[in-house]
Every structure is written in C-alpha cells, then in structure tokens.
Design an enzyme around this catalytic site. Structure first.
Site, PDB file in Angstrom:
ATOM      1  N   GLN A 122      59.676 -90.446  36.745  1.00 32.62           N
ATOM      2  CA  GLN A 122      60.671 -90.176  36.446  1.00 32.62           C
ATOM      3  C   GLN A 122      60.469 -89.458  35.112  1.00 32.62           C
ATOM      4  O   GLN A 122      60.903 -88.265  34.012  1.00 32.62           O
ATOM      5  CB  GLN A 122      61.638 -90.893  37.084  1.00 32.62           C
ATOM      6  CG  GLN A 122      62.883 -90.022  36.424  1.00 32.62           C
ATOM      7  CD  GLN A 122      63.678 -89.083  37.067  1.00 32.62           C
ATOM      8  OE1 GLN A 122      62.595 -88.454  38.024  1.00 32.62           O
ATOM      9  NE2 GLN A 122      64.354 -87.395  36.094  1.00 32.62           N
ATOM     10  N   GLU A 123      59.968 -90.641  33.869  1.00 37.02           N
ATOM     11  CA  GLU A 123      60.108 -90.042  33.296  1.00 37.02           C
ATOM     12  C   GLU A 123      59.007 -88.633  32.362  1.00 37.02           C
ATOM     13  O   GLU A 123      59.563 -88.139  31.285  1.00 37.02           O
ATOM     14  CB  GLU A 123      59.827 -91.599  32.204  1.00 37.02           C
ATOM     15  CG  GLU A 123      60.694 -93.122  32.161  1.00 37.02           C
ATOM     16  CD  GLU A 123      61.493 -91.512  30.845  1.00 37.02           C
ATOM     17  OE1 GLU A 123      61.161 -90.711  30.283  1.00 37.02           O
ATOM     18  OE2 GLU A 123      62.542 -92.349  30.623  1.00 37.02           O
ATOM     19  N   SER A 124      57.753 -89.207  32.534  1.00 35.97           N
ATOM     20  CA  SER A 124      56.118 -88.973  32.284  1.00 35.97           C
ATOM     21  C   SER A 124      55.570 -87.278  33.172  1.00 35.97           C
ATOM     22  O   SER A 124      55.156 -86.436  33.192  1.00 35.97           O
ATOM     23  CB  SER A 124      55.797 -89.396  31.506  1.00 35.97           C
ATOM     24  OG  SER A 124      55.071 -90.154  32.108  1.00 35.97           O
ATOM     25  N   TYR A 155      69.114 -89.895  36.946  1.00 41.46           N
ATOM     26  CA  TYR A 155      67.532 -90.548  36.000  1.00 41.46           C
ATOM     27  C   TYR A 155      67.608 -92.121  37.669  1.00 41.46           C
ATOM     28  O   TYR A 155      66.714 -92.522  37.792  1.00 41.46           O
ATOM     29  CB  TYR A 155      67.849 -90.636  35.108  1.00 41.46           C
ATOM     30  CG  TYR A 155      66.388 -91.702  34.446  1.00 41.46           C
ATOM     31  CD1 TYR A 155      65.168 -91.323  33.702  1.00 41.46           C
ATOM     32  CD2 TYR A 155      66.790 -93.319  34.507  1.00 41.46           C
ATOM     33  CE1 TYR A 155      64.336 -91.981  33.053  1.00 41.46           C
ATOM     34  CE2 TYR A 155      65.647 -94.381  34.016  1.00 41.46           C
ATOM     35  CZ  TYR A 155      64.602 -93.212  33.723  1.00 41.46           C
ATOM     36  OH  TYR A 155      63.617 -94.542  33.266  1.00 41.46           O
ATOM     37  N   LEU A 196      59.624 -95.583  37.379  1.00 40.09           N
ATOM     38  CA  LEU A 196      60.202 -95.255  36.901  1.00 40.09           C
ATOM     39  C   LEU A 196      59.198 -93.919  35.557  1.00 40.09           C
ATOM     40  O   LEU A 196      59.678 -93.098  35.594  1.00 40.09           O
ATOM     41  CB  LEU A 196      60.654 -96.362  35.476  1.00 40.09           C
ATOM     42  CG  LEU A 196      60.797 -95.671  33.762  1.00 40.09           C
ATOM     43  CD1 LEU A 196      62.644 -97.264  34.005  1.00 40.09           C
ATOM     44  CD2 LEU A 196      59.458 -96.321  32.747  1.00 40.09           C
TER      45      LEU A 196
END
Length: 695
Positions: A541-543, A651, A538
């Site tokens: 993918q997020e940051s 996502y 996660l």
C-alpha cells in the site's frame, strides 16, 4: 512509422525479454541521449521554453522523442498554430502523447469558444476521461441539436459537473447554457454550490452562484470571509436566493464549528424551507460525525434526528449517518444504519461498503421467527424445499454480490457467508503469443523506458493509458495479465500490481501480490516478532515496492519513512552512524520501517488496524479516535470505517486486506480477516501509558 520515431537503441530494448535499464549497461552515447530527455523534463517543469526549443533537435530519434516533442509544444501551446498541432498529431499517431496533446488542444479550443475546430477534432479523442472536455462536447451537441436532446445532455453535464471538486470553464459554461434553456434547473445549480461549499471549494461555489444569482457574489465573498459574522448580522431570508445564501453560510460555518452552526439554526431554521433545513442539519451532523473520539456518536445522531426526510441529504451525509449509527454503542443502532443506507442513491448502495453494512443491518434486524430457514417439505431421495425470510434472502444476496478476495468488504462478505480467504486458482498461464503482444506494445515499452531512466510520472501515465484508455474499454483480462507479467519481469512492481488489480474474472495472485525482496523482508520481520504478511501488506500500500518512491510530504523508500521518523527510529533501535541519505537503501529502509511499525503495534496492544492508522497519520490521531474512558468498544471494521480522514480510512482497510491475502500466500492456509481485526475501544487504564516519544 514506428521506425521513424524510435531509435535503433530503443528497438534493441523494445524486443528484449529483460528490462530496459539504461544505466551502466548503456553506452556513453545512449546515456547522453537520455540526459537530453531528463534536461528537457526539468526545463518543462520550469517553463523554460527557450531551453526546450534548443534541446528538441537533440532528442530526435530517441525512444522517448514523443515526450520531448510534447513538452516543447505544450509549453507554448497557447501561441502555437493549428497547423503545428496537427503536424504533431500526425507525427506521433496512436501514442499517448498524441492523445494527451489532443486533450490539451481541445481544452484550449473550448476556452476560445472555437466550436467548429473542437467538433472536428473531438471524434479522434481516445482517452475520453477529461470531464471538462466532455462538458464542452455536450455543450456543442446542445448548440447543434437544440431542445430535443436537452434533458439527456443536461443529465450528463450535471453528472460531470457535480463530480468535479474544483471549478472549470467547460462544465460551468455548459451548465450556464443549459440553465438558460431551462433544461437544468436553478435547484441543480444551488445544489452544486452547496456541495462545493461543503467540500471547501469556494471558487466552485462562487461560479455556481454566478450562474443563477450574479448579484449575490458580494454576499458569497462576505460569508466565505466569516460565516459566523455573516449569519449574526443578517436577519431575514425571504426570497429563494437569500435562503440559499444563508444555507451556504451555515454549511461553511459547520465545516469548522458544528456547534456554532447548530446554534444558528435557532435563528434561521424557521426561515428556511423543509428541504433546506434538512440539508443544514445534515451538514452539521456530518461534520460532528467526523469527530470520532472527541464527540460521542449520540451528538451527530441527535442532529440527524432533526432531519425530517433522509432523501433530502447527500450520499456523503447519509454515509456519515450510517457510520455514527454503527459506533453509537457497544452494539450498532442497526435500524438507523439501514435507514441511512436505504436513502442513498442506487450508485452509493452498490458500493461494497454499503452493500456489506446493509446486509449486516438486515440480518441484525430480522424478526426472531425469521432467523432460521424453514423446511417446507421433506421427501427422502428428493431435493427438499427450503424457504428463508425475504429480508434474510436480501442480505445473503447482497453479501454474495460482493464476496471475493478482492478487498476489505469483499473479504468480510466471504466470512459472513461462512467462507475463508484463500488463494484463488491461478488462471491459465500467459501464452507465448500473449507475452509477445505485450512485449511488442510500443506504449508499454516507452513507459518502461521512461521509468527506467527516472521519468517515473511520465512512464506511469503512459502505462496507464496503454492498458486502460488506448482502446475503448481498455485491455481484456488476458491482455492485462500479459502486461502485468511484462512489468513484473522488469521489476516495475507498481505497474505489475496495478495492472493485475484491474482484471475482473482472472485473478493472478503472483502478479497482484508479488513478494520482492522476500528473504530480506521475512528475515527482518521474524527477527522482531512481526508478521511478514503484515509488512508486505503495508509495503504494497505504501510504495508498491518502488524503492525510490517519494511522497509529497517527504516520505521515502519501500516503507515510506519520513526523515524525522527515520532519525528517531534509528536512535531508538541503536542504529549507529545513520544518515538521511540511507533512507532509500533497501535494507536500511526495511529495518527502520519495520522497527517503527513494531513499536506502533506494541503501543496499540497488537491492533494491526490502529498501528496501520498510526503509520499513515501519526500515533496521536488513532489514540484520539479509539475514544476516551467510557467510550464504547466496537468492531474494528466499524472503527476503521469511521476514521475521519478518507486517506487513512482507505489505507487501513487496504493494508489489512492485503495482509490477509499475503498471509494466505505465505502460509498456504485459509485466513480470516475478522480474526485480524478484533475490536477497538478506549485504552485499558491498567495498561502502560502510551509511548509519547513515537514520532
């Protein structure tokens, strides 16, 4: 030349093996010089031309002087002379800023219709990634060569024009010219108008209509204001133009009211051509297909059934037909899936999404007699001949064409072929010579410096240019691996990952799936019974592990936590004394982000896919998307592919794919993406009610 551009301070950083961090390690004079660049960046964003001119002399000799000079000239480019532009290009040869300025200048020359100057400058343009510039160049070529090259140019213009969501002068002007010479047909222009209307780009639709029917612009404005009223008050569509206008109104209405548009087909359907009717039903059915959880798949499929020729539909419409057929029951309607994919363009069918689902559909629709290979001869000690049905062979070939560890469908294809997801063999180590070439690359160094002092967007653009566009075809695999290592060594994790992701043959999981802050992430995840691989999947993918990352909607830090979510989660876990400014603290961000993820995961019965969707789009939406009591239970891959929001759909798939690869790294064992996916269906009434307090 470089010694004239970059300061001695920068060369110290330029040649160093470690990151160029101009914070406490810098002298006060270096910090002051960086401050000038930061002030100029803010002045550029405000459009403060006076401030830019005032500060530019102070930026001379700075490592990032090309940026300072670019901002100052760009802010007044509309009034600058050709001589000033050429002087800038000559002063910063080979840099991103030179080619970025050339891109801006070419756009301005095109808008001014200065074809001679455009044609003179365009051959030096290296990026070649601006569709509007490409359309201007094609227009000039057509003006020079005349009819002989018309068909080829028309096809290229159409490709660029159709790919642009928003209206622009270059492609619109080129399209208008080619329609005038009859190399681009009115049908192509109306198709552009339809696509723009469906994408809710009214200006682009209007500009297209203006090419073929300027007298209809008032009608376009009227239908945009209220498509339902427009369709209700008009009565006859005899001419081709009027039929297309009615179709645009039906498309516009369908984007917000599929039932209303379907009702209007009773009035207008017979007045449209067969192709126009098919498009209208395709637009209506597509919109209904996106209402997962509130509209059963049977409804859009009933509307798709009114289409008499699937090849009349766009790839997007056909994609949503395939999705509706996949989730039409506890078992997909495989013949419809196959029918929709077969009607797509060659380009769409090559996408791993549709290659995978076509293979699955082919295997699912095999005749019983063709499910097993047939041994044609058996001779001891000799290679035996085995044949398989052509349909099975086609399915296996499709799976083999995409099978790898690279992404969601690539991993699923591996599993369909009986393999697991494992860490690929590490490529040969980056050599000293390859490392040195990356270390001496001026674009990579400017990018690293810009990121280090807080100019991340500028640094990212320069980095991407240096790896992708500075030379034709971009860097080779080996050069990309060296550049990725250069970024990782400096803890520029997002550029490390994105650069490593671009290699084709050489896959290095160390740079493609790095694990910064490993002790903190693993310890925290395990303490709350959360899979560390899921957390890493996660965060990647997020940051991309950028601690000061901030999204356009206000999410912050490694795990991109929204302020309101952070406050509620801090309260929920009893984190006393929490304040908003702590969101970007690494350990606090990990603590709050993992707590929220675990809370969502528990609320969705352990479904990683639904929890990931909740993390991205809020928990209310996946609760709706899973369906109501009586809705079918489907493979999670089908559910994920049917998520209505493109961002969330992408996502979820990437988080789960990342998670599987991280699990392979962390455990050293072969992994299964399918095992992580499972199925999705309505909430079991025997389970606790959803936690409505989750933000």
């Amino acid at each position: 030349m470089l010694s004239k551009i970059f300061s001695a301070t920068f060369f110290t950083c330029f040649l160093a093996a470690s990151a160029c961090i101009p914070a406490s390690a810098q002298t006060s004079s270096n910090a002051a010089a960086d401050s000038v660049l930061l002030d100029m960046n803010q002045a550029f964003k405000r459009g403060d031309r006076r401030k830019l001119a005032q500060l530019l002399p102070q930026a001379r000799g700075h490592a990032l002087e090309p940026w300072a000079a670019y901002w100052e000239l760009k802010a007044r480019l509309g009034e600058a002379s050709a001589q000033e532009v050429q002087a800038f290009l000559a002063r910063y040869p080979g840099t991103y800023q030179e080619d970025r300025m050339r891109n801006d200048w070419l756009l301005l020359l095109g808008q001014r219709r200065d074809w001679e100057s455009f044609a003179s400058e365009h051959p030096q343009y290296r990026m070649a990634d601006d569709r509007e510039v490409r359309c201007y160049a094609l227009l000039i070529e057509n003006l020079k060569t005349g009819p002989s090259s018309g068909p080829r140019i028309a096809e290229e213009v159409k490709k660029s024009w159709f790919a642009q969501r928003d209206a622009d002068d270059g492609c619109t002007t080129a399209a208008a010219r080619l329609v005038g010479t009859q190399h681009l047909g009115p049908t192509d222009v109306w198709l552009k108008a339809r696509l723009a209307m469906e994408a809710n780009r009214p200006r682009a639709a209007r500009d297209a209509v203006n090419i073929v029917s300027p007298e209809s612009l008032d009608l376009v404005a009227e239908l945009n204001a209220s498509p339902l009223r427009f369709l209700a008050t008009k009565h006859i569509a005899i001419t081709k133009v009027r039929k297309e206008i009615i179709l645009l109104a039906l498309i516009k209405l369908a984007t917000t009211d599929a039932d209303g548009a379907a009702g209007m087909m009773d009035k207008w359907g017979m007045q449209l051509t067969s192709e126009e009717r098919n498009w209208a039903w395709g637009a209506i059915a597509k919109q209904a297909s996106t209402k997962m959880g509130t509209v059963p798949a049977s409804q859009p499929l009933a509307w798709y059934a009114k289409v008499t020729k699937d090849s009349d539909l766009s790839d997007d419409m056909l994609g949503w037909k395939a999705r509706a057929a996949l989730r039409a029951g506890n078992q997909p309607r495989w013949p419809l899936v196959l029918q929709a994919i077969n009607a797509m363009s060659d380009e769409a069918r090559r996408d791993p999404t549709w290659a995978y689902w076509k293979a699955r559909a082919l295997l699912a629709t095999l005749p019983a007699s063709a499910t097993q290979p047939t041994v044609m001869s058996v001779t001891p000690g000799v290679t035996n001949t085995v044949t398989i049905a052509p349909q099975r062979a086609e399915a296996l070939a499709l799976l083999q064409s995409i099978a790898s560890v690279r992404g969601f469908y690539e991993q699923l294809a591996l599993e369909e072929l009986g393999q697991k997801i494992t860490v690929p063999a590490k490529p040969a180590a980056v050599t000293a010579e390859e490392k040195e070439a990356a270390r001496l690359n001026p674009g990579l160094n400017r990018a690293a410096y810009a990121i280090a002092i807080g100019l991340r967007p500028e640094g990212v653009r320069e980095w991407n240019y240096s790896t992708n566009l500075a030379k034709n075809g971009g860097m080779t695999d080996r050069e990309l691996l060296a550049a990725a290592q250069f970024a990782c060594d400096r803890q520029i994790w997002d550029r490390c990952i994105n650069t490593s992701d671009r290699t084709k043959a050489d896959i290095d999981f160390d740079t493609r799936f790095p694990m910064p802050f490993r002790e903190a992430v693993v310890k925290r995840a395990q303490s709350i019974n959360l899979d560390p691989a899921y957390v890493y999947g996660l965060i990647r993918q997020e940051s991309r592990f950028v601690m000061d990352a901030r999204s356009g909607v206000g999410a912050s830090g490694l795990m991109q936590v929204m302020p309101a979510t952070a406050r509620e989660t801090a309260r929920y876990i009893g984190l006393t004394g929490f304040t908003a400014d702590q969101i970007n603290d690494r350990d606090t961000n990990i603590t709050i982000g993992t707590a929220y993820l675990k809370r969502a995961l528990d609320d969705f019965g352990g479904s990683m896919s639904m929890a990931a969707a909740a993390y991205n789009a809020g928990p209310g939406r996946p609760r709706t998307w899973r369906g109501q009591t009586g809705s079918p239970t489907v493979e999670t891959a089908i559910w994920a592919e049917s998520v209505p929001f493109a961002e969330t759909r992408d996502y979820v798939k990437k988080v789960l794919s990342n998670t599987t690869n991280y699990a392979a790294i962390l455990t050293g064992q072969p992994q299964s993406l399918k095992a992580r996916l499972g199925t999705v269906g309505p909430r079991d009434p025997g389970q606790p009610e959803p936690d409505r307090t989750i933000p």
